[in-house]
Design a protein around this motif. Sequence first.
Motif, PDB file in Angstrom:
ATOM      1  N   ALA A  74       0.831  -1.211   0.000  1.00  0.00           N
ATOM      2  CA  ALA A  74       0.000   0.000   0.000  1.00  0.00           C
ATOM      3  C   ALA A  74       0.862   1.256   0.000  1.00  0.00           C
ATOM      4  CB  ALA A  74      -0.933  -0.006   1.211  1.00  0.00           C
ATOM      5  N   GLU A  75       1.977   1.211   0.714  1.00  0.00           N
ATOM      6  CA  GLU A  75       2.822   2.404   0.823  1.00  0.00           C
ATOM      7  C   GLU A  75       3.746   2.612  -0.368  1.00  0.00           C
ATOM      8  OE1 GLU A  75       4.942   2.725   4.530  1.00  0.00           O
ATOM      9  OE2 GLU A  75       3.076   2.789   5.686  1.00  0.00           O
ATOM     10  N   ALA A  76       4.271   1.528  -0.932  1.00  0.00           N
ATOM     11  CA  ALA A  76       5.294   1.680  -1.972  1.00  0.00           C
ATOM     12  C   ALA A  76       4.880   1.127  -3.336  1.00  0.00           C
ATOM     13  CB  ALA A  76       6.590   1.025  -1.521  1.00  0.00           C
ATOM     14  N   GLY A  77       3.713   0.516  -3.420  1.00  0.00           N
ATOM     15  CA  GLY A  77       3.259  -0.005  -4.699  1.00  0.00           C
ATOM     16  C   GLY A  77       3.796  -1.396  -4.995  1.00  0.00           C
ATOM     17  N   PRO A  78       3.537  -1.893  -6.208  1.00  0.00           N
ATOM     18  CA  PRO A  78       3.947  -3.255  -6.584  1.00  0.00           C
ATOM     19  C   PRO A  78       5.435  -3.486  -6.353  1.00  0.00           C
ATOM     20  CG  PRO A  78       2.513  -2.314  -8.251  1.00  0.00           C
ATOM     21  CD  PRO A  78       2.849  -1.204  -7.298  1.00  0.00           C
ATOM     22  N   ALA A  79       5.757  -4.731  -6.027  1.00  0.00           N
ATOM     23  CA  ALA A  79       7.148  -5.070  -5.722  1.00  0.00           C
ATOM     24  C   ALA A  79       7.411  -6.531  -6.035  1.00  0.00           C
ATOM     25  CB  ALA A  79       7.439  -4.809  -4.246  1.00  0.00           C
ATOM     26  N   SER A  80       8.674  -6.841  -6.177  1.00  0.00           N
ATOM     27  CA  SER A  80       9.075  -8.244  -6.325  1.00  0.00           C
ATOM     28  C   SER A  80       9.020  -8.909  -4.953  1.00  0.00           C
ATOM     29  CB  SER A  80      10.492  -8.327  -6.878  1.00  0.00           C
ATOM     30  OG  SER A  80      11.416  -7.836  -5.907  1.00  0.00           O
ATOM     31  N   SER A  93      12.449 -17.175   2.185  1.00  0.00           N
ATOM     32  CA  SER A  93      11.857 -18.518   2.222  1.00  0.00           C
ATOM     33  C   SER A  93      10.465 -18.493   2.850  1.00  0.00           C
ATOM     34  CB  SER A  93      12.768 -19.475   2.988  1.00  0.00           C
ATOM     35  OG  SER A  93      12.991 -18.992   4.300  1.00  0.00           O
ATOM     36  N   ASP A  94      10.213 -17.592   3.779  1.00  0.00           N
ATOM     37  CA  ASP A  94       8.892 -17.466   4.402  1.00  0.00           C
ATOM     38  C   ASP A  94       7.948 -16.625   3.546  1.00  0.00           C
ATOM     39  OD1 ASP A  94       9.622 -18.954   6.685  1.00  0.00           O
ATOM     40  OD2 ASP A  94      10.498 -17.171   7.613  1.00  0.00           O
ATOM     41  N   MET A  95       8.499 -15.713   2.760  1.00  0.00           N
ATOM     42  CA  MET A  95       7.682 -14.805   1.960  1.00  0.00           C
ATOM     43  C   MET A  95       6.792 -15.570   0.989  1.00  0.00           C
ATOM     44  SD  MET A  95       6.691 -11.742   1.325  1.00  0.00           S
ATOM     45  CE  MET A  95       7.861 -10.673   2.137  1.00  0.00           C
ATOM     46  N   VAL A  96       7.294 -16.646   0.418  1.00  0.00           N
ATOM     47  CA  VAL A  96       6.500 -17.429  -0.539  1.00  0.00           C
ATOM     48  C   VAL A  96       5.211 -17.916   0.116  1.00  0.00           C
ATOM     49  CG1 VAL A  96       6.448 -19.522  -1.961  1.00  0.00           C
ATOM     50  CG2 VAL A  96       8.501 -18.093  -1.906  1.00  0.00           C
ATOM     51  N   ALA A  97       5.296 -18.454   1.312  1.00  0.00           N
ATOM     52  CA  ALA A  97       4.109 -18.951   2.011  1.00  0.00           C
ATOM     53  C   ALA A  97       3.154 -17.806   2.357  1.00  0.00           C
ATOM     54  CB  ALA A  97       4.508 -19.700   3.281  1.00  0.00           C
ATOM     55  N   VAL A  98       3.693 -16.678   2.795  1.00  0.00           N
ATOM     56  CA  VAL A  98       2.856 -15.517   3.123  1.00  0.00           C
ATOM     57  C   VAL A  98       2.105 -15.058   1.870  1.00  0.00           C
ATOM     58  CG1 VAL A  98       2.890 -13.095   3.856  1.00  0.00           C
ATOM     59  CG2 VAL A  98       4.308 -14.772   5.049  1.00  0.00           C
ATOM     60  N   LEU A  99       2.814 -14.966   0.745  1.00  0.00           N
ATOM     61  CA  LEU A  99       2.175 -14.529  -0.495  1.00  0.00           C
ATOM     62  C   LEU A  99       1.151 -15.546  -0.993  1.00  0.00           C
ATOM     63  CD1 LEU A  99       5.190 -12.877  -2.311  1.00  0.00           C
ATOM     64  CD2 LEU A  99       3.261 -11.750  -1.167  1.00  0.00           C
ATOM     65  N   ASN A 100       1.438 -16.827  -0.801  1.00  0.00           N
ATOM     66  CA  ASN A 100       0.455 -17.853  -1.170  1.00  0.00           C
ATOM     67  C   ASN A 100      -0.845 -17.663  -0.385  1.00  0.00           C
ATOM     68  OD1 ASN A 100       2.146 -19.092  -3.012  1.00  0.00           O
ATOM     69  ND2 ASN A 100       2.802 -20.697  -1.594  1.00  0.00           N
ATOM     70  N   GLU A 109      -2.011 -10.016  -6.038  1.00  0.00           N
ATOM     71  CA  GLU A 109      -1.891 -10.740  -7.309  1.00  0.00           C
ATOM     72  C   GLU A 109      -0.424 -10.842  -7.657  1.00  0.00           C
ATOM     73  OE1 GLU A 109      -4.102  -8.440 -10.144  1.00  0.00           O
ATOM     74  OE2 GLU A 109      -5.999  -9.404  -9.602  1.00  0.00           O
ATOM     75  N   ARG A 110      -0.064 -11.989  -8.224  1.00  0.00           N
ATOM     76  CA  ARG A 110       1.288 -12.190  -8.741  1.00  0.00           C
ATOM     77  C   ARG A 110       1.195 -12.167 -10.265  1.00  0.00           C
ATOM     78  NH1 ARG A 110       2.035 -17.218  -5.211  1.00  0.00           N
ATOM     79  NH2 ARG A 110       3.309 -16.516  -3.478  1.00  0.00           N
ATOM     80  N   ALA A 111       2.139 -11.467 -10.870  1.00  0.00           N
ATOM     81  CA  ALA A 111       2.191 -11.448 -12.338  1.00  0.00           C
ATOM     82  C   ALA A 111       3.652 -11.409 -12.747  1.00  0.00           C
ATOM     83  CB  ALA A 111       1.459 -10.235 -12.885  1.00  0.00           C
ATOM     84  N   PRO A 112       3.981 -12.017 -13.876  1.00  0.00           N
ATOM     85  CA  PRO A 112       5.372 -11.951 -14.334  1.00  0.00           C
ATOM     86  C   PRO A 112       5.789 -10.492 -14.557  1.00  0.00           C
ATOM     87  CG  PRO A 112       4.150 -13.586 -15.583  1.00  0.00           C
ATOM     88  CD  PRO A 112       3.152 -12.826 -14.754  1.00  0.00           C
ATOM     89  N   ASP A 113       7.016 -10.184 -14.161  1.00  0.00           N
ATOM     90  CA  ASP A 113       7.572  -8.840 -14.365  1.00  0.00           C
ATOM     91  C   ASP A 113       7.857  -8.679 -15.855  1.00  0.00           C
ATOM     92  OD1 ASP A 113       9.139  -6.559 -14.531  1.00  0.00           O
ATOM     93  OD2 ASP A 113      10.314  -7.037 -12.743  1.00  0.00           O
ATOM     94  N   PRO A 114       7.295  -7.652 -16.502  1.00  0.00           N
ATOM     95  CA  PRO A 114       7.540  -7.470 -17.944  1.00  0.00           C
ATOM     96  C   PRO A 114       9.020  -7.264 -18.266  1.00  0.00           C
ATOM     97  CG  PRO A 114       5.877  -5.909 -17.141  1.00  0.00           C
ATOM     98  CD  PRO A 114       6.391  -6.668 -15.966  1.00  0.00           C
ATOM     99  N   ARG A 118      11.466 -13.887 -15.311  1.00  0.00           N
ATOM    100  CA  ARG A 118      11.824 -14.902 -14.315  1.00  0.00           C
ATOM    101  C   ARG A 118      11.316 -14.543 -12.920  1.00  0.00           C
ATOM    102  NH1 ARG A 118      17.996 -14.674 -15.093  1.00  0.00           N
ATOM    103  NH2 ARG A 118      17.329 -12.527 -15.324  1.00  0.00           N
ATOM    104  N   ARG A 119      10.955 -13.296 -12.698  1.00  0.00           N
ATOM    105  CA  ARG A 119      10.480 -12.904 -11.370  1.00  0.00           C
ATOM    106  C   ARG A 119       9.043 -12.414 -11.434  1.00  0.00           C
ATOM    107  NH1 ARG A 119      12.977  -7.209  -9.333  1.00  0.00           N
ATOM    108  NH2 ARG A 119      11.733  -5.950 -10.743  1.00  0.00           N
ATOM    109  N   ASN A 120       8.374 -12.466 -10.309  1.00  0.00           N
ATOM    110  CA  ASN A 120       6.991 -12.011 -10.202  1.00  0.00           C
ATOM    111  C   ASN A 120       6.935 -10.626  -9.569  1.00  0.00           C
ATOM    112  OD1 ASN A 120       5.584 -14.278 -11.208  1.00  0.00           O
ATOM    113  ND2 ASN A 120       5.940 -15.354  -9.281  1.00  0.00           N
ATOM    114  N   VAL A 121       5.932  -9.882  -9.977  1.00  0.00           N
ATOM    115  CA  VAL A 121       5.625  -8.611  -9.333  1.00  0.00           C
ATOM    116  C   VAL A 121       4.339  -8.827  -8.542  1.00  0.00           C
ATOM    117  CG1 VAL A 121       4.941  -6.209  -9.716  1.00  0.00           C
ATOM    118  CG2 VAL A 121       6.740  -7.232 -11.109  1.00  0.00           C
ATOM    119  N   ILE A 122       4.366  -8.396  -7.299  1.00  0.00           N
ATOM    120  CA  ILE A 122       3.218  -8.564  -6.408  1.00  0.00           C
ATOM    121  C   ILE A 122       2.475  -7.233  -6.339  1.00  0.00           C
ATOM    122  CG2 ILE A 122       2.455  -9.317  -4.129  1.00  0.00           C
ATOM    123  CD1 ILE A 122       4.251 -11.353  -5.767  1.00  0.00           C
ATOM    124  N   THR A 123       1.160  -7.292  -6.523  1.00  0.00           N
ATOM    125  CA  THR A 123       0.327  -6.088  -6.524  1.00  0.00           C
ATOM    126  C   THR A 123      -0.812  -6.259  -5.519  1.00  0.00           C
ATOM    127  OG1 THR A 123       0.799  -5.820  -8.883  1.00  0.00           O
ATOM    128  CG2 THR A 123      -1.046  -4.558  -7.997  1.00  0.00           C
TER     129      THR A 123
END
Length: 175
Positions: A74-80, A93-100, A109-114, A118-123
């Motif tokens: 919310a404060e900084a916008g989409p991020a990897s 290693s914990d972030m994956v479970a939190v995001l799931n 939402e996870r989307a491939p970074d344009p 190889r990495r996802n951008v989280i929105t």
Amino acid sequence: MSPSPSPSPSPSPSPPSGQRSSPSTRPDPAPARLRTLPSRLLARASVVADRLVGERLAAEGARKWHFAVLVALAEAGPASQAGLSRRTGIYRSDMVAVLNELAGGRYVERAPDPADRRRNVITLTPAGRDRLRHLDALIAEAESELLGPLAPADQAELVRLLTVLNEHHRPGEVC
């Protein structure tokens, strides 16, 4: 027949086994010297704060890490995922479970970074913004309970002093 005299109040019974009495009704059994150690006082207050926040979040199926990720987005916008890990202090290693978990609730939402497929951008989603507002209210309730004995000016001063301590002992680190 005259009414019988009312019995004098008896002391309140001890709490049932396994339950603690209210901190405001029982004296601290620790020696006076221990009761004035800042490190001990901070640790005890931290335990209470953690319990109050944790219980409220758990009642809504949330955890502190969920709140941290939603706030960061919310404060900084989409991020990897790696960027969120750095900003929140949550191990990668914990972030994956939190995001799931957050994605399962449709809060992120996870989307491939344009720029790098190889990495996802989280929105943060609209549902995630609503969830964050709700969690903010829960945490505000917990903090109100925790800091209730302090006047608003004292609460602000406590936050200022804790910030100074954290910045001194952990400069540049995520709080």
